[in-house]
Every structure is written in C-alpha cells, then in structure tokens.
Design a protein around this motif. Structure first.
Motif, PDB file in Angstrom:
ATOM      1  N   ASP A 106       0.815  -1.214   0.000  1.00 43.57           N
ATOM      2  CA  ASP A 106       0.000   0.000   0.000  1.00 43.57           C
ATOM      3  C   ASP A 106       0.850   1.267   0.000  1.00 43.57           C
ATOM      4  OD1 ASP A 106       1.003  -0.590   2.471  1.00 43.57           O
ATOM      5  OD2 ASP A 106      -0.735   0.155   3.585  1.00 43.57           O
ATOM      6  N   ASN A 107       2.174   1.111   0.089  1.00 44.38           N
ATOM      7  CA  ASN A 107       3.076   2.265   0.124  1.00 44.38           C
ATOM      8  C   ASN A 107       3.752   2.402  -1.245  1.00 44.38           C
ATOM      9  OD1 ASN A 107       4.828   4.325   0.735  1.00 44.38           O
ATOM     10  ND2 ASN A 107       5.960   3.207   2.330  1.00 44.38           N
ATOM     11  N   ASP A 108       3.235   3.333  -2.038  1.00 45.79           N
ATOM     12  CA  ASP A 108       3.798   3.526  -3.386  1.00 45.79           C
ATOM     13  C   ASP A 108       5.174   4.168  -3.368  1.00 45.79           C
ATOM     14  OD1 ASP A 108       1.475   2.470  -4.431  1.00 45.79           O
ATOM     15  OD2 ASP A 108       0.487   4.431  -4.629  1.00 45.79           O
ATOM     16  N   ASN A 109       5.544   4.763  -2.256  1.00 42.78           N
ATOM     17  CA  ASN A 109       6.851   5.416  -2.170  1.00 42.78           C
ATOM     18  C   ASN A 109       7.968   4.441  -1.801  1.00 42.78           C
ATOM     19  OD1 ASN A 109       5.704   7.966  -2.742  1.00 42.78           O
ATOM     20  ND2 ASN A 109       5.134   8.222  -0.566  1.00 42.78           N
TER      21      ASN A 109
ATOM     22  N   SER B  31       8.431  -2.081  -2.860  1.00 45.58           N
ATOM     23  CA  SER B  31       7.044  -2.307  -3.272  1.00 45.58           C
ATOM     24  C   SER B  31       6.879  -2.072  -4.765  1.00 45.58           C
ATOM     25  CB  SER B  31       6.100  -1.392  -2.484  1.00 45.58           C
ATOM     26  OG  SER B  31       6.200  -1.633  -1.100  1.00 45.58           O
ATOM     27  N   ARG B  32       7.462  -1.015  -5.276  1.00 48.57           N
ATOM     28  CA  ARG B  32       7.344  -0.721  -6.700  1.00 48.57           C
ATOM     29  C   ARG B  32       8.031  -1.787  -7.548  1.00 48.57           C
ATOM     30  NH1 ARG B  32       8.939   4.613  -5.124  1.00 48.57           N
ATOM     31  NH2 ARG B  32      10.896   4.315  -6.278  1.00 48.57           N
TER      32      ARG B  32
ATOM     33  N   THR C 118       5.978  -5.029  -7.479  1.00 47.56           N
ATOM     34  CA  THR C 118       4.800  -4.909  -8.327  1.00 47.56           C
ATOM     35  C   THR C 118       5.166  -5.051  -9.796  1.00 47.56           C
ATOM     36  OG1 THR C 118       3.752  -3.452  -6.701  1.00 47.56           O
ATOM     37  CG2 THR C 118       2.871  -3.410  -8.942  1.00 47.56           C
ATOM     38  N   SER C 119       6.263  -4.438 -10.194  1.00 47.49           N
ATOM     39  CA  SER C 119       6.721  -4.553 -11.583  1.00 47.49           C
ATOM     40  C   SER C 119       7.075  -5.986 -11.937  1.00 47.49           C
ATOM     41  CB  SER C 119       7.920  -3.627 -11.798  1.00 47.49           C
ATOM     42  OG  SER C 119       8.433  -3.765 -13.105  1.00 47.49           O
TER      43      SER C 119
END
Length: 289
Positions: free
Chosen positions: A267-270, A274-275, A278-279
């Motif tokens: 839930d933390n895009d920063n 996490s980024r 997701t990629s």
C-alpha cells in the motif's frame, strides 16, 4: 526347727496381709474388648488411670477407607470396613482447546479466494499461523467453516521430521505437503488440501532470500500452486531470486497461483521494494487486470 518354720510362716502371713489391706494402684488390668475399644475410639479421652503410667502411649492412627474396590476388609473377623464406591462416572476430558473465532481475520472484499473453471470451483485460503503447536482444532474448524479446498500456511515453525502438529491439523478427508525450515527457528510452510485433488510436489532450486513450497495440479493445462514466505529482514537478492523462480514455473505452465507472506507494504507507493515487486509480478501477468 520349729522356731524356723514359725518365722517363715510369720513373714508370709505379713506379706499377704499387706497386699489385702494396701492394694497396689499401679497395677492395671484390661480385657481384650476394652483394649479394642481404646484402639478404635481415639477421640475419646483415655482413662485417668492411664496417666499413672507415662510410658504407655497410644499414637494417633488414621482410619483407612478403601476407595478402589467393592471388597470388604475385616478387623479380627468381627467388624467390616465399608468401601466407598462412586456411582457417577468422571466426564471425558476435552483434549481440544476452546476455539475463539474472533481471532480470525475476515478477508478483504476485493479478495478472490474462489477460482472457477467451467462448472467447478476451488476455494483457497492463506494464513500466517505463527506456530501450529496447539492450533490443530482451529485449523480444522477453518477448513470446515470456509469450505476450503486448499489452505496455505506460513510460519508453521515446524521442525524437520516432526509431523505431530500437522497431523493434528489435518482432517481425515485432507492431506498435506510441507516444507520445514532446515536450520534455525521459525519459518516453515505447508499446504493442506482435499484428497480429491491429485497433486504432484514440485521442486526447484533453493533460495536463501525466501522460503517456498510448490505443488502442481496435473491435466491438459497444469496449474502450479506456490506458497512463499519472505522474512522481514532486508535481502538484496530477493527480487532476483523470486524472478528466477517465476521464470522456472512459467516454462512449465502459464497457470500459476502464488500466495504467501512477503512482508512488503504494497500500500506504500513510495517504497522502492514495493514498486519493484509490483513490476516483477506484472511482468509475469500475476496482477489483477
């Protein structure tokens, strides 16, 4: 001579007269029945005459009550000791803990635990159990209440060659596949599924950045089910290792179901991890459209 006999007779006569006129109070006589009563009724104070003999003492003695059989034990073949026999049976011991369903978290509305293929459906569940010890009945209730076909468990804390907790957690119509942590404490994975689903264990290379266990549903289009646990401690090799695992699975089949506890704040895009994670999932088509 007659003078000697007269002296002896006088002495004997004097002794007899002294006994008759001055009886010895220290000589006590008890019959057998009196001694028996003194032995059984210790709560009654002893006769006053017993105090004249301090060497005589009656030590307290507990009364014996036999509670284990119906036999009568006799004293002197005159009086019997009554046996006490319980007429009520002891209730059976409850070997299971009381299950508190309030401790179970409800899945989010957006979660899709049911996979449908034509007219059949398969229900999946995921739980970070944090030790299976003493939670067998909770797992069985969860499988029954949710009507799950597959339940994936992380952090079972199972030791190698120790299957007691898993056996207690598996109902008769279910079987399991497990992967304990080889060294240290914590970790451990398991997949409990219904017997009707004939699965094959699937293995690949081992990775130090995370744990996983995988099975394959055979058929014309096989499906891989994989449970993953990533420890919260940062590891720079995680993304590379996880990408290698997905690459190996994608060569076998395009159908993959990956579940687990990755300890990543999605839930933390920063968050950089996490980024990147997701990629990675998106590149293998594992994200919801």
């Amino acid at each position: 001579m007659w003078i000697y006999r007269l002296c002896v007779w006088s002495v004997l006569t004097g002794i007899l007269l002294s006994i008759v006129h001055h009886p010895a109070t220290a000589l006590l006589q008890y019959s057998a029945s009196e001694l028996f009563r003194l032995r059984l009724y210790l709560s009654v104070p002893p006769p006053v005459s017993l105090h004249l003999h301090p060497d005589i003492a009656l030590k307290p003695r507990r009364r014996y009550i036999h509670r284990g059989s119906r036999r009568n034990f006799n004293i002197n073949d005159t009086n019997s000791i009554k046996s006490i026999w319980s007429r009520s049976r002891r209730p059976p011991r409850n070997t299971y803990r009381t299950v508190s369903h309030n401790a179970l978290a409800h899945p989010a509305r957006s979660a899709k635990p049911t996979i449908r293929n034509g007219t059949s459906s398969v229900n999946f569940g995921l739980l970070n159990i944090r030790s299976l010890t003493g939670k067998g009945q909770l797992i069985q209730d969860l499988l029954s209440d949710r009507k799950l076909d597959f339940l994936c468990l992380t952090e079972t804390w199972q030791q190698p060659n120790d299957f007691v907790s898993l056996n207690d957690s598996t109902p008769p119509e279910f079987v399991y596949v497990c992967q304990p942590r080889n060294s240290g404490r914590g970790g451990g994975l398991a997949i409990i599924h219904r017997k009707q689903w004939k699965v094959l264990p699937l293995s690949a290379q081992l990775f130090h950045s995370f744990e996983y266990t995988a099975i394959q549903l055979p058929g014309s289009s096989p499906t891989i089910i994989c449970t993953v646990y990533r420890p919260p401690k940062p590891n720079k090799d995680f993304l590379n290792d996880f990408t290698a695992l997905l690459t190996h699975f994608s060569v076998l089949t395009p159908n993959m179901i990956i579940v687990g506890d990755f300890n990543i704040h999605m839930d933390n895009d920063n968050n950089l991890l996490s980024r990147d994670f997701t990629s990675c999932l998106d590149s293998f088509g594992l994200l919801d459209p």
